[in-house]
Design a protein around this motif. Structure first.
Motif, short mmCIF file in Angstrom:
data_model
loop_
_atom_site.label_atom_id
_atom_site.label_comp_id
_atom_site.label_asym_id
_atom_site.label_seq_id
_atom_site.Cartn_x
_atom_site.Cartn_y
_atom_site.Cartn_z
N GLN A 97 0.87 -1.19 0.00
CA GLN A 97 0.00 0.00 0.00
C GLN A 97 0.90 1.23 0.00
O GLN A 97 1.15 1.82 -1.03
CB GLN A 97 -0.96 -0.03 1.19
CG GLN A 97 -2.06 -1.07 1.00
CD GLN A 97 -3.07 -1.06 2.11
OE1 GLN A 97 -3.46 -0.02 2.61
NE2 GLN A 97 -3.49 -2.25 2.51
N GLY A 99 4.10 1.21 0.51
CA GLY A 99 5.33 0.83 -0.17
C GLY A 99 6.59 0.91 0.67
O GLY A 99 7.67 0.54 0.20
N TYR A 100 6.48 1.37 1.91
CA TYR A 100 7.70 1.57 2.70
C TYR A 100 8.40 0.25 3.02
O TYR A 100 9.62 0.17 2.99
CB TYR A 100 7.37 2.32 4.01
CG TYR A 100 8.60 2.92 4.64
CD1 TYR A 100 9.10 4.15 4.20
CD2 TYR A 100 9.29 2.25 5.64
CE1 TYR A 100 10.25 4.69 4.75
CE2 TYR A 100 10.44 2.78 6.20
CZ TYR A 100 10.91 4.00 5.75
OH TYR A 100 12.05 4.52 6.29
N THR A 102 8.12 -2.44 1.26
CA THR A 102 8.12 -3.29 0.06
C THR A 102 9.51 -3.71 -0.43
O THR A 102 9.71 -4.88 -0.76
CB THR A 102 7.34 -2.59 -1.07
OG1 THR A 102 6.09 -2.15 -0.53
CG2 THR A 102 7.11 -3.53 -2.23
N ARG A 149 3.05 -2.50 8.04
CA ARG A 149 2.05 -1.79 8.83
C ARG A 149 0.74 -1.66 8.08
O ARG A 149 -0.32 -1.51 8.67
CB ARG A 149 2.60 -0.42 9.23
CG ARG A 149 1.75 0.22 10.28
CD ARG A 149 2.28 1.56 10.69
NE ARG A 149 1.37 2.15 11.66
CZ ARG A 149 1.40 3.39 12.03
NH1 ARG A 149 2.31 4.20 11.53
NH2 ARG A 149 0.55 3.86 12.90
N CYS A 150 0.81 -1.67 6.74
CA CYS A 150 -0.41 -1.57 5.94
C CYS A 150 -1.17 -2.89 5.88
O CYS A 150 -2.28 -2.94 5.36
CB CYS A 150 -0.08 -1.11 4.53
SG CYS A 150 0.71 0.51 4.45
FE1 FES Z 1 2.92 0.04 3.93
FE2 FES Z 1 3.91 -2.42 4.02
S1 FES Z 1 2.98 -1.43 2.30
S2 FES Z 1 4.11 -0.83 5.48
#
Ligand code: FES
Ligand code: FES
Length: 168
Positions: A97, A99-100, A102, A149-150
């Protein structure tokens, strides 16, 4: 201290404070910011890179320990025109989501499938003497050090299943 890192196929000479982590060497000195700093304490997996083909948390490792090592970061796995199969599968299955996490997830996912292919057993394997299989449970266990976290876990597992050839 002078060291030489082989990063994404290129020799990169560096002169570093011996306390510099591999993560900071990559991000702050080589400006390869694809690898992310989440916790900086070995707890989230955002900083996962491949060193000589094995995954490590780069925040927990000093750069000088890797003199001469081959390091692959997310920038070296594929290119925007020619994505690595795991990168393409993450896009196809919406495995992110914000992307952090990813880049670390993808490096870890690549390593997980190689670990399964090499027969490295896991904590959830019922028969340690049997060859491990790329089941959903196996992949979730082996990816448990990479926090999202997403909450994109289901889609990440689907992406890995496709690359492993076990997508249902
Ligand atoms: Fe947001 Fe994994 S995609 S923390
Ligand atoms: Fe390395 Fe979190 S930044 S494990």
């Amino acid at each position: 201290m002078p060291i030489m890192l082989k990063v994404n196929g290129q020799s990169r000479p560096l002169s570093l404070d011996t306390r510099t982590t591999l993560l900071d060497a990559l991000r702050e000195h080589l400006h390869l910011t694809g690898t992310k700093k989440g916790c900086d304490h070995g707890q989230c997996g955002a900083c996962t890179v491949l060193v000589n083909g094995r995954r490590i948390n780069s925040c927990l490792s000093l750069a000088i320990m890797h003199d001469g090592d081959e390091i692959t970061t997310i920038e070296g796995l594929g290119t925007p025109d020619k994505l690595h199969p795991m990168q393409a599968a993450f896009v196809k299955h919406d495995g992110y989501q914000c992307g952090y996490c990813t880049p670390g997830q993808i490096c870890s996912a690549v390593a997980v499938l190689e670990e399964i292919a090499r027969g490295v057993p896991s904590h959830v394997q019922e028969d340690l003497t049997a060859a491990p299989r790329a089941t959903n449970l196996e992949m979730r266990e082996r990816m448990s050090g990479n926090i999202c976290r997403c909450g994109a876990y289901s889609n990440i597992a689907e992406a890995m299943a496709e690359v492993a050839g076990v997508a249902g």
